[in-house]
Design a protein around this motif. Sequence first.
Motif, PDB file in Angstrom:
ATOM      1  N   GLU A 185     -11.800   5.381  -0.794  1.00 18.14           N
ATOM      2  CA  GLU A 185     -11.151   5.100  -2.073  1.00 18.14           C
ATOM      3  C   GLU A 185     -10.897   3.598  -2.224  1.00 18.14           C
ATOM      4  OE1 GLU A 185      -6.706   6.191  -2.032  1.00 18.14           O
ATOM      5  OE2 GLU A 185      -7.629   7.623  -0.646  1.00 18.14           O
TER       6      GLU A 185
ATOM      7  N   SER B  46      -3.559  11.282  -0.578  1.00 14.96           N
ATOM      8  CA  SER B  46      -3.240   9.955  -1.097  1.00 14.96           C
ATOM      9  C   SER B  46      -3.026  10.034  -2.607  1.00 14.96           C
ATOM     10  CB  SER B  46      -4.368   8.974  -0.779  1.00 14.96           C
ATOM     11  OG  SER B  46      -5.488   9.212  -1.606  1.00 14.96           O
TER      12      SER B  46
ATOM     13  N   THR C 193       0.835  -1.179   0.000  1.00 12.87           N
ATOM     14  CA  THR C 193       0.000   0.000   0.000  1.00 12.87           C
ATOM     15  C   THR C 193       0.877   1.238   0.000  1.00 12.87           C
ATOM     16  OG1 THR C 193      -1.604  -1.224   1.302  1.00 12.87           O
ATOM     17  CG2 THR C 193      -1.857   1.150   1.249  1.00 12.87           C
TER      18      THR C 193
ATOM     19  N   CYS D 258      -2.642   6.434   6.782  1.00 11.03           N
ATOM     20  CA  CYS D 258      -4.049   6.636   7.114  1.00 11.03           C
ATOM     21  C   CYS D 258      -4.664   5.408   7.758  1.00 11.03           C
ATOM     22  CB  CYS D 258      -4.833   6.992   5.845  1.00 11.03           C
ATOM     23  SG  CYS D 258      -4.680   8.716   5.340  1.00 11.03           S
TER      24      CYS D 258
ATOM     25  N   ASP E  87      -8.373   1.518  -2.748  1.00 19.77           N
ATOM     26  CA  ASP E  87      -7.343   0.767  -2.034  1.00 19.77           C
ATOM     27  C   ASP E  87      -7.591   0.679  -0.540  1.00 19.77           C
ATOM     28  OD1 ASP E  87      -5.895  -0.001  -4.216  1.00 19.77           O
ATOM     29  OD2 ASP E  87      -4.468   1.647  -4.124  1.00 19.77           O
ATOM     30  N   LEU E  88      -8.498   1.466  -0.002  1.00 14.74           N
ATOM     31  CA  LEU E  88      -8.820   1.380   1.417  1.00 14.74           C
ATOM     32  C   LEU E  88      -9.996   0.444   1.691  1.00 14.74           C
ATOM     33  CD1 LEU E  88      -8.310   5.018   2.725  1.00 14.74           C
ATOM     34  CD2 LEU E  88      -7.049   2.978   3.408  1.00 14.74           C
TER      35      LEU E  88
ATOM     36  N   THR F  55       2.596   4.825   0.768  1.00 18.32           N
ATOM     37  CA  THR F  55       2.883   5.367   2.091  1.00 18.32           C
ATOM     38  C   THR F  55       1.736   6.199   2.637  1.00 18.32           C
ATOM     39  OG1 THR F  55       5.217   5.406   1.535  1.00 18.32           O
ATOM     40  CG2 THR F  55       4.529   6.723   3.410  1.00 18.32           C
ATOM     41  N   ALA F  56       1.152   7.076   1.793  1.00 19.43           N
ATOM     42  CA  ALA F  56       0.063   7.926   2.267  1.00 19.43           C
ATOM     43  C   ALA F  56      -1.103   7.099   2.783  1.00 19.43           C
ATOM     44  CB  ALA F  56      -0.403   8.853   1.147  1.00 19.43           C
ATOM     45  N   LEU F  57      -1.431   6.018   2.100  1.00 19.39           N
ATOM     46  CA  LEU F  57      -2.519   5.160   2.557  1.00 19.39           C
ATOM     47  C   LEU F  57      -2.136   4.418   3.822  1.00 19.39           C
ATOM     48  CD1 LEU F  57      -4.000   3.597  -0.695  1.00 19.39           C
ATOM     49  CD2 LEU F  57      -4.952   5.390   0.724  1.00 19.39           C
TER      50      LEU F  57
ATOM     51  N   GLU G 142      -9.513  18.053  -1.104  1.00 15.10           N
ATOM     52  CA  GLU G 142      -8.086  18.321  -1.013  1.00 15.10           C
ATOM     53  C   GLU G 142      -7.818  19.787  -0.686  1.00 15.10           C
ATOM     54  OE1 GLU G 142      -5.128  15.994  -1.634  1.00 15.10           O
ATOM     55  OE2 GLU G 142      -6.872  15.037  -0.704  1.00 15.10           O
TER      56      GLU G 142
ATOM     57  N   CYS H  18      -8.565   9.960   2.975  1.00 17.99           N
ATOM     58  CA  CYS H  18      -7.129  10.021   3.237  1.00 17.99           C
ATOM     59  C   CYS H  18      -6.545  11.191   2.446  1.00 17.99           C
ATOM     60  CB  CYS H  18      -6.452   8.710   2.824  1.00 17.99           C
ATOM     61  SG  CYS H  18      -4.703   8.619   3.287  1.00 17.99           S
TER      62      CYS H  18
END
Length: 588
Positions: A481, A540, A454, A461, A483-484, A456-458, A559, A537
Amino acid sequence: MLASRRDWIAPGLVWLFVAALSALRIPAAVGGYLPDTDDQMRFLQVRGLMNGAPWFDVNQPRLLTPEGGLIHWSRLPDVFLAGLAWPLAPFLGEERALHVAAAIWPLVLFAGACFALALIVRRLGGGPAATAAAIGCFALSATAAQFQPGRIDHHGAQVVLLLTALAALLSPRRTAGSAIVAGLATAAMLAIALEALPYAGGVILAFGLMWIVKGPAEANRLQIFGATVALTGAALYVLDAPGLGASRAVCDAYGAGHAAALIAGGGLLFGLSRFDGALTDWRLRLGGGALAGAATLMVAAIAAPACFGDPYAGLDDEIRYLWLDTIAEARSAFAILAIAPGSVVATLGYAIAALAVGLWLLSRTDDKVRWAGPLIALVLAVLASIYQIRGSIFAHAVAAIPAGLVLGLAIDHWLTARGPQAALRVAAAGLLATPLGWTTLSGPLAPAQVKSETPTALASCATPTAANVVSALPQGAVFTEVDLGPWVLKATPHAAYAAPYHRNPTGIARVIDAFSNPVDEAASTFAELAADYLAYCPGSPAMRLYAKRWPDGFAARMEAGQTPHWLTPLERSDPTAPMALYRIDLRN
């Protein structure tokens, strides 16, 4: 050759050192950290099995995509993880027992991979130095990430099965047991996931070449290998998820076409070996093998003609650009070369150099056919890596064989001759034939590590703190999103609307639309879905991409810190945590 227990000391010490370093990650895995979305989904699949989910049902009921929670994974890896967790559950609780199993199982697989690798190197004439060097190369390669604690996706198991099949192929005594082991491993690696298709075919081809060259000496083993492949392929088709039925008419998992090919191919190998006495010349055996291969492909084409096309042909162009093309491991080497040339040089440079070394070692040996298995597998893995960089998982695993052997030769020469010239050979081999050497050589190109983890930003979170906050909320559906999605399903009792799997393209498209559309249209989407919460997040990769592409969209507003009035922020126990959680209240 490793003729005594003393000869295993150096390889054992290298393995022990690497295993000890990997074990440092056990506390994180036991605490709930899993490196990748696929690991989270595997965890869910095993948890479901332990909670009474039907053996053949691997769908995720809390994944609320229009297609349903369709997952196309085998149950085979689940068996071992559940087998480790079940006896621990009465003492640790089911959830902690599963996390302990997720921490331990990759290290068990790593031990199995290193042992199989050591056998291969030994059977190709390597001594203690070569075996230790091969394990070192393996531990420093792109493959090693598949064996860190918490990495419970299927790649590690497939690597072990491939190396096991190659080790069995090289059995010096050509026993029936080696043929059975190779047949079981070949069929199982394919049934687990289709990434192994080239390598399963490569092992079958290598067994055929051994028989073509050696004739009667390999006939009995080919017969047993073919029968094992056919019987195991049929058994897994019937006994593994999703079982018999229309759901087996697929191309992205072990389906009817693949089973037909294994059964037909294994049966034809069995038949060829039975009539070996009539095929007295290698040319006749070559002709028979070629006909058997062509017949196998014909059977596969008849059983599943659609499977000979692009596996992602059904994906919309926008989904490809906004989702599939953002997955590093699914990109081609050429695509990554444009943005991270150093990564491609380090990854493919090592594999190609190892292939060149393997061909050089082949030229130095009399029994050339013994190199058929490793070299065929390495060629196929290099080609697969060019198509999709994830092939480096297998390429680096097999590359450790010739890399270890040539480095072992250099070390043995230095131990005998000493002197600067011998030391220079060791240095040259270390630079040109090891993953560390190619990482060093790629330094001027500013290598960027290509990972499947995953982003880094995710990862920042998806913390336990955020999971605790979300879990404490009344059960509902969380919009987030793509990927979460797996994190929501694994870490909380809530439902999610998408996950990063190509069987859920409508779900993925729906999430993309919501974040890209204007705020009013996003609100309509949330109302239609009856979503309860938003897990956002900031910063991301996906949110940055959506905001850049649609500057007037919902993601761009979020954002910019412009939160719509119908999102009520939820109090965070850790104000510094990046995850932003909201209750969706469209009555405001």
